[in-house]
Motif scaffolding. Sequence first.
Motif, PDB file in Angstrom:
ATOM      1  N   ARG A   1     -21.929 -25.724 -10.270  1.00  0.00           N
ATOM      2  CA  ARG A   1     -21.146 -24.611 -10.959  1.00  0.00           C
ATOM      3  C   ARG A   1     -21.161 -23.236 -10.462  1.00  0.00           C
ATOM      4  O   ARG A   1     -20.477 -22.395 -10.657  1.00  0.00           O
ATOM      5  CB  ARG A   1     -21.924 -24.349 -12.554  1.00  0.00           C
ATOM      6  CG  ARG A   1     -21.963 -26.113 -13.272  1.00  0.00           C
ATOM      7  CD  ARG A   1     -22.879 -25.538 -14.414  1.00  0.00           C
ATOM      8  NE  ARG A   1     -24.277 -25.308 -13.962  1.00  0.00           N
ATOM      9  CZ  ARG A   1     -25.390 -25.013 -14.743  1.00  0.00           C
ATOM     10  NH1 ARG A   1     -25.050 -24.938 -16.166  1.00  0.00           N
ATOM     11  NH2 ARG A   1     -26.538 -24.675 -14.424  1.00  0.00           N
TER      12      ARG A   1
ATOM     13  N   ILE B   1     -24.791 -20.893 -17.262  1.00  0.00           N
ATOM     14  CA  ILE B   1     -23.631 -20.322 -16.427  1.00  0.00           C
ATOM     15  C   ILE B   1     -22.576 -19.984 -17.399  1.00  0.00           C
ATOM     16  O   ILE B   1     -21.547 -20.913 -17.724  1.00  0.00           O
ATOM     17  CB  ILE B   1     -22.970 -21.091 -15.338  1.00  0.00           C
ATOM     18  CG1 ILE B   1     -23.920 -21.628 -14.404  1.00  0.00           C
ATOM     19  CG2 ILE B   1     -22.052 -20.611 -14.508  1.00  0.00           C
ATOM     20  CD1 ILE B   1     -24.679 -20.663 -13.717  1.00  0.00           C
TER      21      ILE B   1
ATOM     22  N   TYR C   1     -21.895 -16.646 -12.789  1.00  0.00           N
ATOM     23  CA  TYR C   1     -21.474 -17.537 -11.644  1.00  0.00           C
ATOM     24  C   TYR C   1     -21.379 -16.909 -10.272  1.00  0.00           C
ATOM     25  O   TYR C   1     -21.704 -17.624  -9.323  1.00  0.00           O
ATOM     26  CB  TYR C   1     -20.027 -17.939 -12.307  1.00  0.00           C
ATOM     27  CG  TYR C   1     -19.285 -18.498 -11.099  1.00  0.00           C
ATOM     28  CD1 TYR C   1     -18.997 -19.729 -10.964  1.00  0.00           C
ATOM     29  CD2 TYR C   1     -18.078 -17.877 -10.661  1.00  0.00           C
ATOM     30  CE1 TYR C   1     -18.268 -20.348  -9.949  1.00  0.00           C
ATOM     31  CE2 TYR C   1     -17.304 -18.156  -9.500  1.00  0.00           C
ATOM     32  CZ  TYR C   1     -17.532 -19.646  -9.277  1.00  0.00           C
ATOM     33  OH  TYR C   1     -16.659 -20.116  -8.565  1.00  0.00           O
TER      34      TYR C   1
ATOM     35  N   SER D   1     -20.117 -25.063 -18.038  1.00  0.00           N
ATOM     36  CA  SER D   1     -19.576 -23.870 -17.351  1.00  0.00           C
ATOM     37  C   SER D   1     -18.370 -23.065 -18.052  1.00  0.00           C
ATOM     38  O   SER D   1     -17.664 -24.064 -18.638  1.00  0.00           O
ATOM     39  CB  SER D   1     -19.242 -24.324 -16.085  1.00  0.00           C
ATOM     40  OG  SER D   1     -18.582 -23.155 -15.430  1.00  0.00           O
TER      41      SER D   1
END
Length: 367
Positions: free
Chosen positions: A23, A57, A63, A150
């Motif tokens: 991710r 995330i 990120y 994510s």
Amino acid sequence: IHLQFGKQIILKITLMKVYIDPRTEYRYTSFYRLGLYKLFGKNNIIYSVKPFEDLKITNANQYGCGMEVVFDNEYGKITKVYFDIKDVAEIEKDKYDWCDIYSKVNIKFGDLEKYDKLFVPGPNFAIRNRSLIGLLTFGLKNFLRGKSSSFQSLKGFMRDYFYIYERRRSMEFYERYVEVKPNYIFHASTLWYNQFAKECTNLYRGEFLKSCQRAGIDIEGGLYYLRNNPAVLSEMPDYPEYENVYKDFIYDKRLSMDDYITKTKESILVFNTPSVCGCHGWKLGEYLCMGKAIISSPLLREMPGEGLIHGKDIHIVNSPEEIYDAVVKINSDAQYRKRLEDGARRYYEKWVAPEIVIQRLLEKVGE
């Protein structure tokens, strides 16, 4: 696996599984991924969310902060490593609490004594290490692996992988031989718009070009001026003054990355200064890799080992007024220039190269 560089065996790595969180942002961590690929082979790197399920995330900051890696050796010992690649020097508390080793590019002087998990990798830069089809396939697979946990859209996620192909090049391109042109420099950098840039980054870059002009060196490139940007004027109302102050050096041509690397390698010398936030910019890592004679203002973040030594690996100027003499000395003294070139490349090979960073990190794991 015994790894050998020249005749010296420098590390023995036990059989190990290496997991990377799919991710996380790709371009800024591509340097360290290359080091992992070189030591373990791409086929032995596992991209999976499972070892990182306790890390969320959920926004752009999480990120883009860095990369989580888990090493699982043949004896079942798990070591969690976080690669922090941000420009700012703050520690991410949740990542620091999660990991066993916190590898951070930009570490404040004094923080090594405060945080015992810190590891100093040195400067890095983004590189391309896959073909276009390989990158897009790789990116899509990583998106699907991390999609359930994510926030990223497919478009936003894949943009990162497109960037690597379009704007970066392989390590081999940086390391190939290009003959230096006498009495020539190429320089391309941006005039930034915060207070630190005004007092340091922009000032030093501008004075460097003025010094080269004064020394009669042929100059190509210059300073990129950010035009018609409301955010720039909001942050720095006097930014338009740069258009007049540096009128001889305003540069708005976008070069291909191929030309940027070739022209930089052709330069008789190069100039480095801490970029926004006082960070190690990509240019420092690139210059060390290329083995260039570097003039630099004082570095404001930790470097591995003893750091870059003035007169051996780099030429440090402590004020803009010292730049002219440094330019003249390096341009006119071939022996001194060669010493700096060799010193920069030696330092890179000992401390900064991707596989060397991973090797040093694994030695810390062994401790």
